[in-house]
Design a protein around this motif. Structure first.
Motif, PDB file in Angstrom:
ATOM      1  N   SER A  36       0.828  -1.206   0.000  1.00  6.10           N
ATOM      2  CA  SER A  36       0.000   0.000   0.000  1.00  6.10           C
ATOM      3  C   SER A  36       0.862   1.255   0.000  1.00  6.10           C
ATOM      4  O   SER A  36       0.574   2.212  -0.714  1.00  6.10           O
ATOM      5  N   LEU A  37       1.908   1.243   0.786  1.00 11.17           N
ATOM      6  CA  LEU A  37       2.814   2.386   0.841  1.00 11.17           C
ATOM      7  C   LEU A  37       3.503   2.588  -0.505  1.00 11.17           C
ATOM      8  O   LEU A  37       3.574   3.715  -1.018  1.00 11.17           O
ATOM      9  N   MET A  38       3.999   1.529  -1.098  1.00  8.38           N
ATOM     10  CA  MET A  38       4.692   1.638  -2.385  1.00  8.38           C
ATOM     11  C   MET A  38       3.763   2.143  -3.487  1.00  8.38           C
ATOM     12  O   MET A  38       4.163   2.981  -4.300  1.00  8.38           O
ATOM     13  N   THR A  39       2.530   1.647  -3.532  1.00  9.84           N
ATOM     14  CA  THR A  39       1.607   2.103  -4.577  1.00  9.84           C
ATOM     15  C   THR A  39       1.196   3.552  -4.353  1.00  9.84           C
ATOM     16  O   THR A  39       1.033   4.301  -5.316  1.00  9.84           O
ATOM     17  N   ALA A  40       1.060   3.959  -3.110  1.00 17.80           N
ATOM     18  CA  ALA A  40       0.741   5.362  -2.831  1.00 17.80           C
ATOM     19  C   ALA A  40       1.891   6.265  -3.266  1.00 17.80           C
ATOM     20  O   ALA A  40       1.674   7.327  -3.855  1.00 17.80           O
TER      21      ALA A  40
ATOM     22  N   LYS B  93      -7.991   7.205  -1.862  1.00 17.47           N
ATOM     23  CA  LYS B  93      -8.198   5.833  -1.369  1.00 17.47           C
ATOM     24  C   LYS B  93      -6.897   5.262  -0.804  1.00 17.47           C
ATOM     25  O   LYS B  93      -6.877   4.668   0.271  1.00 17.47           O
ATOM     26  N   GLN B  94      -5.796   5.467  -1.527  1.00 12.30           N
ATOM     27  CA  GLN B  94      -4.509   4.928  -1.076  1.00 12.30           C
ATOM     28  C   GLN B  94      -4.053   5.598   0.222  1.00 12.30           C
ATOM     29  O   GLN B  94      -3.548   4.928   1.121  1.00 12.30           O
ATOM     30  N   PHE B  95      -4.232   6.897   0.333  1.00 11.10           N
ATOM     31  CA  PHE B  95      -3.849   7.587   1.566  1.00 11.10           C
ATOM     32  C   PHE B  95      -4.737   7.168   2.736  1.00 11.10           C
ATOM     33  O   PHE B  95      -4.275   7.077   3.870  1.00 11.10           O
ATOM     34  N   ASN B  96      -5.999   6.902   2.472  1.00  9.74           N
ATOM     35  CA  ASN B  96      -6.892   6.410   3.529  1.00  9.74           C
ATOM     36  C   ASN B  96      -6.506   5.012   3.996  1.00  9.74           C
ATOM     37  O   ASN B  96      -6.743   4.661   5.153  1.00  9.74           O
ATOM     38  N   ASN B  97      -5.901   4.231   3.124  1.00 13.47           N
ATOM     39  CA  ASN B  97      -5.521   2.858   3.458  1.00 13.47           C
ATOM     40  C   ASN B  97      -4.106   2.720   4.011  1.00 13.47           C
ATOM     41  O   ASN B  97      -3.726   1.647   4.469  1.00 13.47           O
ATOM     42  N   SER B  98      -3.318   3.781   3.967  1.00  9.56           N
ATOM     43  CA  SER B  98      -1.925   3.680   4.405  1.00  9.56           C
ATOM     44  C   SER B  98      -1.542   4.885   5.265  1.00  9.56           C
ATOM     45  O   SER B  98      -1.296   5.980   4.732  1.00  9.56           O
ATOM     46  N   GLN B  99      -1.461   4.683   6.544  1.00 10.12           N
ATOM     47  CA  GLN B  99      -1.024   5.738   7.465  1.00 10.12           C
ATOM     48  C   GLN B  99       0.401   6.183   7.135  1.00 10.12           C
ATOM     49  O   GLN B  99       0.721   7.364   7.170  1.00 10.12           O
TER      50      GLN B  99
ATOM     51  N   TRP C  66      -7.489   9.705 -10.884  1.00  8.69           N
ATOM     52  CA  TRP C  66      -6.215   9.656 -10.174  1.00  8.69           C
ATOM     53  C   TRP C  66      -6.345  10.244  -8.764  1.00  8.69           C
ATOM     54  O   TRP C  66      -5.800   9.700  -7.803  1.00  8.69           O
ATOM     55  N   ILE C  67      -7.077  11.336  -8.634  1.00 10.35           N
ATOM     56  CA  ILE C  67      -7.260  11.952  -7.317  1.00 10.35           C
ATOM     57  C   ILE C  67      -8.052  11.020  -6.403  1.00 10.35           C
ATOM     58  O   ILE C  67      -7.724  10.862  -5.223  1.00 10.35           O
ATOM     59  N   GLU C  68      -9.072  10.380  -6.936  1.00  7.17           N
ATOM     60  CA  GLU C  68      -9.841   9.409  -6.147  1.00  7.17           C
ATOM     61  C   GLU C  68      -8.963   8.225  -5.732  1.00  7.17           C
ATOM     62  O   GLU C  68      -9.052   7.748  -4.600  1.00  7.17           O
ATOM     63  N   LEU C  69      -8.106   7.760  -6.640  1.00 10.66           N
ATOM     64  CA  LEU C  69      -7.192   6.662  -6.310  1.00 10.66           C
ATOM     65  C   LEU C  69      -6.228   7.082  -5.208  1.00 10.66           C
ATOM     66  O   LEU C  69      -6.012   6.343  -4.244  1.00 10.66           O
ATOM     67  N   LEU C  70      -5.654   8.271  -5.321  1.00 10.76           N
ATOM     68  CA  LEU C  70      -4.732   8.757  -4.290  1.00 10.76           C
ATOM     69  C   LEU C  70      -5.432   8.892  -2.942  1.00 10.76           C
ATOM     70  O   LEU C  70      -4.862   8.517  -1.909  1.00 10.76           O
TER      71      LEU C  70
ATOM     72  N   SER D 186       1.944   6.287  -7.174  1.00 11.88           N
ATOM     73  CA  SER D 186       0.824   7.076  -7.702  1.00 11.88           C
ATOM     74  C   SER D 186       1.058   8.572  -7.510  1.00 11.88           C
ATOM     75  O   SER D 186       0.856   9.369  -8.428  1.00 11.88           O
ATOM     76  N   THR D 187       1.485   8.951  -6.317  1.00  8.26           N
ATOM     77  CA  THR D 187       1.739  10.360  -6.023  1.00  8.26           C
ATOM     78  C   THR D 187       2.848  10.907  -6.906  1.00  8.26           C
ATOM     79  O   THR D 187       2.727  11.993  -7.483  1.00  8.26           O
ATOM     80  N   SER D 188       3.898  10.144  -7.041  1.00  5.71           N
ATOM     81  CA  SER D 188       5.018  10.552  -7.881  1.00  5.71           C
ATOM     82  C   SER D 188       4.579  10.736  -9.329  1.00  5.71           C
ATOM     83  O   SER D 188       4.911  11.736  -9.972  1.00  5.71           O
ATOM     84  N   PHE D 189       3.814   9.786  -9.831  1.00  5.88           N
ATOM     85  CA  PHE D 189       3.347   9.883 -11.215  1.00  5.88           C
ATOM     86  C   PHE D 189       2.467  11.114 -11.422  1.00  5.88           C
ATOM     87  O   PHE D 189       2.657  11.870 -12.369  1.00  5.88           O
ATOM     88  N   VAL D 190       1.519  11.328 -10.521  1.00  8.03           N
ATOM     89  CA  VAL D 190       0.600  12.458 -10.673  1.00  8.03           C
ATOM     90  C   VAL D 190       1.353  13.782 -10.594  1.00  8.03           C
ATOM     91  O   VAL D 190       1.159  14.668 -11.429  1.00  8.03           O
ATOM     92  N   LEU D 191       2.234  13.936  -9.614  1.00  4.29           N
ATOM     93  CA  LEU D 191       2.912  15.216  -9.418  1.00  4.29           C
ATOM     94  C   LEU D 191       4.054  15.480 -10.391  1.00  4.29           C
ATOM     95  O   LEU D 191       4.336  16.633 -10.727  1.00  4.29           O
TER      96      LEU D 191
END
Length: 64
Positions: free
Chosen positions: A19-23, A52-58, A46-50, A26-31
């Protein structure tokens, strides 16, 4: 890139690390890449995916 970031198998050994790696990816790709494109038809996805990923990974939410 979308397939790499959004379709993570649940059978991987350490789901928190994945989860951390995908977040991060994803963040790197978007920014670094997607934000510079002239057309952004999938920006909302992409914003919805980010979100979701931030909600799933503290760990992804922590500043390092």
């Amino acid at each position: 890139m979308w397939q790499l970031c959004s379709c993570i198998p649940s059978t991987l050994p350490d789901p928190k690390a994945v989860s951390l790696m995908t977040a991060k990816l994803s963040t790197s790709f978007v920014l670094e890449t997607f934000i510079h494109s002239k057309e952004k038809p999938t920006m909302l996805q992409w914003i919805e995916l980010l979100t979701k990923q931030f909600n799933n990974s503290q760990a992804a939410c922590e500043v390092r």
